[in-house]
Structures are given as C-alpha cells and as structure tokens.
Design a protein around this motif. Structure first.
Motif, short mmCIF file in Angstrom:
data_model
loop_
_atom_site.label_atom_id
_atom_site.label_comp_id
_atom_site.label_asym_id
_atom_site.label_seq_id
_atom_site.Cartn_x
_atom_site.Cartn_y
_atom_site.Cartn_z
N ASN A 6 -3.93 5.88 -2.68
CA ASN A 6 -4.52 5.87 -3.64
C ASN A 6 -3.66 4.77 -4.67
OD1 ASN A 6 -5.44 5.71 -6.52
ND2 ASN A 6 -6.34 7.57 -5.99
N ALA A 7 -3.98 3.56 -4.74
CA ALA A 7 -2.81 2.49 -5.41
C ALA A 7 -2.39 2.87 -6.59
CB ALA A 7 -3.42 1.10 -5.09
N ASN A 8 -3.27 3.35 -7.28
CA ASN A 8 -2.81 3.52 -8.70
C ASN A 8 -1.93 4.80 -8.65
OD1 ASN A 8 -4.47 1.66 -9.83
ND2 ASN A 8 -6.23 2.68 -10.15
N ALA A 9 -2.37 5.97 -7.85
CA ALA A 9 -1.62 7.08 -7.88
C ALA A 9 -0.15 6.82 -7.34
CB ALA A 9 -2.14 8.29 -7.06
N THR A 11 1.59 3.81 -7.38
CA THR A 11 2.30 3.02 -8.53
C THR A 11 2.80 3.93 -9.44
OG1 THR A 11 1.15 1.05 -7.89
CG2 THR A 11 2.24 0.93 -9.88
N GLU A 12 1.99 4.97 -10.08
CA GLU A 12 2.26 5.88 -11.15
C GLU A 12 3.30 6.77 -10.66
OE1 GLU A 12 2.45 7.17 -14.78
OE2 GLU A 12 1.46 5.35 -14.43
N LYS A 15 6.89 4.87 -10.50
CA LYS A 15 7.37 4.56 -11.73
C LYS A 15 8.05 5.96 -12.37
CE LYS A 15 4.72 0.58 -12.64
NZ LYS A 15 3.80 -0.13 -13.70
N ARG A 108 8.36 3.21 -3.83
CA ARG A 108 7.08 3.10 -3.24
C ARG A 108 7.13 2.66 -1.84
NH1 ARG A 108 4.09 -1.56 -2.31
NH2 ARG A 108 6.07 -2.77 -2.76
N ARG A 208 -5.58 8.68 0.28
CA ARG A 208 -6.98 8.54 -0.08
C ARG A 208 -7.76 9.79 0.55
NH1 ARG A 208 -9.22 3.73 -2.04
NH2 ARG A 208 -7.72 2.07 -2.09
#
Length: 444
Positions: A6-9, A11-12, A15, A108, A208
């Motif tokens: 899950n790209a957003n998860a 990245t978050e 960070k 990441r 995912r």
C-alpha cells in the motif's frame, strides 16, 4: 515500486520512522557523522543505505569540480582531487533537515528489500545509466547490501570478468538466483520486531494482501444463528435406540391413530355392499343445495348437459385470433431510424459494393496529428504503469520522441529496439496493441 505494498501506508510509515529516529538522536546532537550513522538504527541495512546515498552525493560533488577550462585528466590533478575527496569523506556532518529525507528513503527501500527482494533489485538494475550494469556499479550494490546478500553475490559470479552486462541480462540472473536459492531469503519476522522497537509496524496495513502465518479456524456456525438462542445450551442429541419408551416424542403431536379391530371377511363384504347401494355424497350435496357451491357460498351456474353434435363455431374463427384495438395501435408504430442506419443506407446507395462503416469506426480510423493529445487519460495511466513501470517522465519522453518521427516504420523501430527491450514489454498485451493502433493513425 512493488505492487505488494500500500503505497501511502509505506510512505507514511517510512517518514514516521525516520522522524522518530531523528528526534531521538538530535535531542543530544546538532549534527551526525559517518560512524554515528552506521549505528543510527538497530537495522544495519537502513544505516548502509543512508551511507550509500551520501556516497552518491559525494561522487556528484566531485564531478562538479570538472571544467572545460582545466585539464582534469592530468595525473597531478587526479591525485590531488582524489586526496581532497578522501579527506572530505572522513568529515561527514549532516544536520537533521538534510538527514531525515535520506533516512525516510532508506527505510522505505529496506522495507521493500525485506518483503519483496525481487522488486527491490529489479528497480536498481533497471535504473542503471544506459540500461547497462557495470562491474563498478555491481560492486557498489554488493557493498551496501546487508539483507539477502546472496542475490548480488550470484549476479557478480555470473558476470565475472565482464566489464558490463545489459540490465535485462542481469535481471535474468536475478530470477535465476531466486529460483535456485529462494529458500535462503531472510524472513521478515525479526525485522518487524526491530522496526517495532522504535515504531510499531502493522504488516497487514503495510501490504496490499497479507497472508498470516497461522490461519484461524473458520467458525462452524454463523453469528445470526446464535443471536436468538437461549443462554442455557440445549441438551445433547441422543440416538433413537437409546431413547426410553416412556419419553415424550420429539415430534409434534399427531392425530390419534385409528384403533384396529378384528373384522371378518363377511363383515367387510357387507360394508362394501352398503357403500355401493348408498347414493354418492357429491350427488346428494348437489341436489340439496341446488348446485355446487363456490368459495363465496353462492351457487354457481347450472351445468350444461353434453351433446353429441359438433360445435357450430366456424373453424376459421379458431385459427385466426382476434386483434384488439390497442394491439393494432402498437404494431402500427414505425421503427426509429438511427444515425448509423441513415449513414449505412447512404453509403449503400452511393456504393452498393463498398463496405459499410459506422461513425465509431470512422472516428477510430481517422488520422491524428499528435499522439499525446489522442491518448485518453485512462490509456495514459495504463501505458505508464504497464509499459513504463510507473515512470511518467519516461512515458512523456517517449511520446514526444515518437511525435517527431516521419513514418510508421521509424516509430515501430524505436519502440521495439529501445522501449520494448528496456522495459521488457509483453508484445501480445492490450496496451502494446493499443499503442500500435495509435501509431498507425498518427502516420496514416
């Protein structure tokens, strides 16, 4: 990036993890040096990737010294420049605002390496300049790889004594290493525990589709079956043979059975004779009530006695159904003529032997002046993801380059010799077929 995440998860989390690590370190320090970076996190791979990023920036800064006005190929200049860069490398000093982005990217990439090593190394090999993997670049990859080290080691062994190999050949060696030694891949459990020491990692939210190590047993009954049940559980079922004769039956009460009595054959014959001599109940009821009764309780129409003469209704009246006025009105409505029907009739009238073409077919076969403007938004996203591995800038560059060509043959040569080999296109895919159709219209 790998499609497993899950790209957003991802990245978050990267960070947030970098922010937490940087906050803990910079509470006591203003800057960080090389030795401190090597022990910054409990995951050595993250620390090495930060050092690798600094190494790339160190080389880029060395290239900035080169000028057209000086001879940087001279031996004295080369020696002095190398000495200077070596001294600089011993004095790493990074402030938080510069380190935190490097740390987030290293986090990441490390997570991708742990959960999808094939995607991690595939991305590195495809990003090599000129689509070639040199011996020096492979040495750098191996030096800064801590997790699953057997993968770059296998590629190094296969490319031994070669100054370079093309990236697609190196990707073949990557798949070979995973096929032969896939059982050596490190499990993610220990790294999840190390990450969670600083910031809890939810694997199910990160990926995912995550398959748990232990699959829980499926419930034998649904929730809805148990909602209205009493608090006291029912008694266990007992086989029918074990049920005592004095117990109550488990089925609803039935009408009392008829008690059988011993009857002689003569009594049976007399009873049958009585029934045959007695008038039928239906006849008696009908005569008493002046005809059969309907549900409303009113007598129905008088029955008509059958006759032996044939019906006087003409045969033609049966074979020809009557047509009501409403039916005639419906059948009299003329069919609506569409635009395509009109075009087909016009085309047939002008050239009866020519093939009829619809408006949609005419539109899709019409020539175009620009490929970029003819590709729909949906097609653009699919081309970027399926043909250019999610690289939007590579897609835009390819479209601009194709638009400058003069013929359909040049366009085919370009995509087959450069882009298809670079991005390993499946030439039978729908995306490639759609792109070829667009090229035909562009150079029609």
């Amino acid at each position: 990036m790998s499609n497993k995440f899950n790209a957003n998860a991802l990245t978050e989390y990267s960070k947030s993890y970098a922010r937490r690590v940087a906050t803990d370190f910079y509470q006591q320090h203003a800057t960080i040096n090389g030795e401190q970076i090597l022990s910054l996190t409990p995951i050595t791979q993250i620390n090495l990737l930060v050092i690798s990023s600094l190494s790339d920036k160190w080389k880029a800064d060395a290239e900035k010294f080169r000028s057209h006005y000086f001879d940087f190929a001279h031996a004295d200049v080369q020696e002095a420049l190398q000495h200077f860069m070596n001294v600089v490398s011993q004095h790493i000093s990074v402030r938080r605002e510069h380190l935190e982005p490097l740390l987030a990217d290293a986090t990441r990439r490390t997570i991708i390496m742990i959960f999808d090593p094939r995607a991690y190394f595939d991305e590195i090999l495809r990003s090599q300049p000129e689509f070639m993997l040199t011996a020096a670049a492979l040495k750098q990859i191996t030096r800064f790889t801590k997790i699953n080290q057997f993968i770059p080691a296998h590629i190094t062994q296969r490319t031994k004594d070669k100054p370079f190999v093309y990236a697609n050949q190196a990707i073949g060696y990557l798949d070979e290493a995973l096929a032969q030694r896939g059982h050596e891949l490190e499990h993610y459990d220990k790294y999840v525990a190390l990450f969670s020491e600083k910031l809890p990692m939810d694997v199910s939210a990160l990926l995912r589709s995550h398959v748990p190590d232990s699959i829980p047993t499926a419930p034998t009954r649904s929730f809805f079956d148990t909602v209205a049940e009493p608090a006291v559980p029912p008694a266990p079922l007992v086989p029918a043979e074990a049920t005592p004769d004095t117990g109550k039956p488990a089925i609803p009460p039935q009408p009392e059975p008829i008690v059988e009595t011993s009857t002689s054959k003569e009594e049976v014959r007399e009873a049958l004779q009585e029934i045959s001599d007695h008038p039928k109940p239906e006849t008696a009821d009908m005569s008493a009530s002046s005809g059969p009764k309907f549900l409303s309780g009113e007598p129905g129409p008088e029955p008509v006695a059958p006759i032996s003469q044939p019906s006087q209704l003409p045969t033609g009246a049966i074979s020809q159904p009557t047509v009501s006025e409403s039916t005639q009105q419906i059948t009299s409505v003329e069919p609506v003529t569409t635009l395509n029907d009109t075009l087909r009739e016009t085309a047939s009238a002008e050239s009866p032997d020519s093939q009829v073409t619809t408006v949609a077919e005419t539109f899709h076969r019409a020539p175009i002046e620009s490929i970029a403007r003819s590709i729909s938004l949906n097609q653009k996203f699919r081309f970027i993801n399926q043909l250019f591995n999610g690289n939007a800038s590579a897609y835009n560059q390819a479209v601009e380059e194709i638009d400058t060509l003069q013929s359909y043959g040049e366009a085919l040569d370009l995509i087959s010799d450069q882009y298809a080999s670079q991005y390993l296109w499946d030439m039978d895919s729908d995306e490639v077929s759609e792109l070829v159709e667009i090229l035909k219209r562009r150079f029609a």
